[in-house]
Scaffold this motif. Sequence first.
Motif, mmCIF file in Angstrom:
data_model
loop_
_atom_site.group_PDB
_atom_site.id
_atom_site.type_symbol
_atom_site.label_atom_id
_atom_site.label_comp_id
_atom_site.label_asym_id
_atom_site.label_seq_id
_atom_site.Cartn_x
_atom_site.Cartn_y
_atom_site.Cartn_z
ATOM 1 N N LEU A 235 0.821 -1.210 0.000
ATOM 2 C CA LEU A 235 0.000 0.000 0.000
ATOM 3 C C LEU A 235 0.856 1.261 0.000
ATOM 4 C CD1 LEU A 235 -2.923 -0.883 2.456
ATOM 5 C CD2 LEU A 235 -2.919 -0.981 -0.049
ATOM 6 N N SER A 236 1.975 1.217 0.708
ATOM 7 C CA SER A 236 2.828 2.408 0.790
ATOM 8 C C SER A 236 3.478 2.733 -0.554
ATOM 9 C CB SER A 236 3.909 2.222 1.858
ATOM 10 O OG SER A 236 4.847 1.226 1.465
ATOM 11 N N HIS A 237 3.568 1.742 -1.438
ATOM 12 C CA HIS A 237 4.127 1.979 -2.769
ATOM 13 C C HIS A 237 3.032 2.307 -3.786
ATOM 14 C CE1 HIS A 237 7.874 0.575 -1.156
ATOM 15 N NE2 HIS A 237 7.425 -0.648 -0.970
ATOM 16 N N TRP A 238 1.864 1.684 -3.627
ATOM 17 C CA TRP A 238 0.802 1.796 -4.632
ATOM 18 C C TRP A 238 -0.072 3.037 -4.448
ATOM 19 C CZ3 TRP A 238 -4.493 -0.892 -4.727
ATOM 20 C CH2 TRP A 238 -5.077 -0.766 -5.984
ATOM 21 N N LEU A 239 -0.523 3.273 -3.228
ATOM 22 C CA LEU A 239 -1.471 4.370 -2.999
ATOM 23 C C LEU A 239 -0.907 5.743 -3.375
ATOM 24 C CD1 LEU A 239 -3.291 3.292 0.300
ATOM 25 C CD2 LEU A 239 -3.981 2.909 -2.082
ATOM 26 N N PRO A 240 0.375 6.050 -3.055
ATOM 27 C CA PRO A 240 0.898 7.358 -3.469
ATOM 28 C C PRO A 240 0.871 7.566 -4.989
ATOM 29 C CG PRO A 240 2.281 6.418 -1.773
ATOM 30 C CD PRO A 240 1.332 5.337 -2.188
ATOM 31 N N LYS A 241 0.991 6.480 -5.742
ATOM 32 C CA LYS A 241 0.929 6.602 -7.207
ATOM 33 C C LYS A 241 -0.475 6.983 -7.671
ATOM 34 C CE LYS A 241 4.727 3.377 -8.064
ATOM 35 N NZ LYS A 241 5.150 2.088 -8.654
ATOM 36 N N LEU A 242 -1.483 6.562 -6.904
ATOM 37 C CA LEU A 242 -2.857 6.933 -7.237
ATOM 38 C C LEU A 242 -3.130 8.397 -6.906
ATOM 39 C CD1 LEU A 242 -4.841 3.815 -5.905
ATOM 40 C CD2 LEU A 242 -4.203 4.313 -8.269
ATOM 41 N N GLY A 243 -2.497 8.889 -5.846
ATOM 42 C CA GLY A 243 -2.712 10.260 -5.415
ATOM 43 C C GLY A 243 -3.804 10.357 -4.369
ATOM 44 N N ASP A 244 -3.683 11.327 -3.477
ATOM 45 C CA ASP A 244 -4.633 11.480 -2.371
ATOM 46 C C ASP A 244 -6.066 11.647 -2.857
ATOM 47 O OD1 ASP A 244 -2.554 11.269 -0.607
ATOM 48 O OD2 ASP A 244 -2.371 13.428 -0.244
ATOM 49 N N GLU A 245 -6.248 12.450 -3.900
ATOM 50 C CA GLU A 245 -7.599 12.732 -4.387
ATOM 51 C C GLU A 245 -8.294 11.464 -4.884
ATOM 52 O OE1 GLU A 245 -9.739 15.326 -7.918
ATOM 53 O OE2 GLU A 245 -7.839 16.040 -7.085
ATOM 54 N N GLN A 246 -7.570 10.659 -5.646
ATOM 55 C CA GLN A 246 -8.167 9.433 -6.183
ATOM 56 C C GLN A 246 -8.440 8.414 -5.078
ATOM 57 O OE1 GLN A 246 -5.952 7.544 -9.353
ATOM 58 N NE2 GLN A 246 -7.766 6.533 -10.151
ATOM 59 N N VAL A 247 -7.534 8.339 -4.104
ATOM 60 C CA VAL A 247 -7.744 7.417 -2.980
ATOM 61 C C VAL A 247 -8.962 7.841 -2.166
ATOM 62 C CG1 VAL A 247 -6.784 6.554 -0.805
ATOM 63 C CG2 VAL A 247 -5.321 6.718 -2.835
ATOM 64 N N GLN A 248 -9.127 9.128 -1.942
ATOM 65 C CA GLN A 248 -10.297 9.618 -1.194
ATOM 66 C C GLN A 248 -11.581 9.345 -1.956
ATOM 67 O OE1 GLN A 248 -9.504 13.750 -0.362
ATOM 68 N NE2 GLN A 248 -7.793 13.291 1.019
ATOM 69 N N ARG A 249 -11.533 9.536 -3.264
ATOM 70 C CA ARG A 249 -12.719 9.244 -4.080
ATOM 71 C C ARG A 249 -13.047 7.750 -4.048
ATOM 72 N NH1 ARG A 249 -11.216 11.991 -8.134
ATOM 73 N NH2 ARG A 249 -10.469 10.341 -9.533
ATOM 74 N N TRP A 250 -12.017 6.934 -4.073
ATOM 75 C CA TRP A 250 -12.208 5.481 -3.977
ATOM 76 C C TRP A 250 -12.896 5.136 -2.655
ATOM 77 C CZ3 TRP A 250 -7.452 1.631 -3.870
ATOM 78 C CH2 TRP A 250 -7.922 0.304 -3.917
ATOM 79 N N GLN A 251 -12.431 5.711 -1.592
ATOM 80 C CA GLN A 251 -13.018 5.444 -0.277
ATOM 81 C C GLN A 251 -14.484 5.884 -0.231
ATOM 82 O OE1 GLN A 251 -10.834 7.218 2.938
ATOM 83 N NE2 GLN A 251 -11.730 5.869 4.473
ATOM 84 N N GLN A 252 -14.791 7.002 -0.840
ATOM 85 C CA GLN A 252 -16.160 7.519 -0.830
ATOM 86 C C GLN A 252 -17.088 6.725 -1.740
ATOM 87 O OE1 GLN A 252 -15.429 11.563 -1.997
ATOM 88 N NE2 GLN A 252 -14.599 12.163 0.001
ATOM 89 N N GLU A 253 -16.585 6.375 -2.920
ATOM 90 C CA GLU A 253 -17.423 5.699 -3.914
ATOM 91 C C GLU A 253 -17.376 4.181 -3.790
ATOM 92 O OE1 GLU A 253 -16.142 7.232 -7.681
ATOM 93 O OE2 GLU A 253 -16.792 9.281 -7.221
ATOM 94 N N LYS A 254 -16.490 3.686 -2.946
ATOM 95 C CA LYS A 254 -16.376 2.255 -2.601
ATOM 96 C C LYS A 254 -15.651 1.399 -3.647
ATOM 97 C CE LYS A 254 -18.668 3.091 1.147
ATOM 98 N NZ LYS A 254 -17.875 3.337 2.381
ATOM 99 N N TYR A 255 -15.603 1.848 -4.897
ATOM 100 C CA TYR A 255 -14.945 1.036 -5.929
ATOM 101 C C TYR A 255 -14.032 1.901 -6.789
ATOM 102 C CZ TYR A 255 -18.023 -2.840 -4.801
ATOM 103 O OH TYR A 255 -18.672 -3.841 -4.131
ATOM 104 N N LEU A 256 -12.935 1.297 -7.253
ATOM 105 C CA LEU A 256 -11.980 1.953 -8.141
ATOM 106 C C LEU A 256 -11.760 1.043 -9.343
ATOM 107 C CD1 LEU A 256 -9.710 4.202 -8.543
ATOM 108 C CD2 LEU A 256 -8.153 2.535 -7.501
#
Length: 217
Positions: free
Chosen positions: A101-122
């Motif tokens: 996760l520490s390698h993958w999530l930063p590549k997605l970016g904070d905004e996309q990760v937050q949207r994933w958390q809100q929308e439940k799916y990426l």
Amino acid sequence: MNYFIYLHGFASSLHSAKAQDISDRFAKIGIKLTIPDLNASDFSHLTINRQINQVAAEFPDDSAPVTLIGSSLGGLTAAHLGQKYPQVQSLVLLAPAFGFLSHWLPKLGDEQVQRWQQEKYLMVDHYGEKRSLPLSYDFVTDAQQYQEAVLQRPIPTLILHGKNDEVIPITASREFAISRPWVKLVELDSDHALGNVMAEIWQAIHLFCQLPGSCKI
């Protein structure tokens, strides 16, 4: 008799190039390599916990020793299976996804990760399926539970990792191996796919697992 199971990587499949190459080499020396489909026809609800339970269900009932060969996220899963199940007697980890996760999530970016958390799916590029598939945020929540610090069972372990890995930096395996004397790290001139060093990988597996026949297959 030892029982061998191969765990493919994230968004990969049992038909990946590495899985098929290693399976073919095992077959040529008369040994079956079991390769479960860790997508389980439901990639969208993939979790490490589900992978652990799925692979453990493949273990032989007669308590025969198990060797796990895991690639990337499959390598991380294999390491946690080894911690949990004494039946696992040795591990071969190919570019294991320590700190995934520490390698993958930063590549997605904070905004996309937050949207994933809100929308439940990426939507995730699935290399095995050759298309994008939705992945539940439960994958992240579950993966956060699996930290390398708990991996302290002294299982004979061989790690093969490319020095030019662009997905999981080789420093992740170096840091894992340095405090665990039961781990042997072999650094290869390759990237995350390890596609150009399959003959070297087979030779290392053959020697480490003390397999019969010639390693020059």
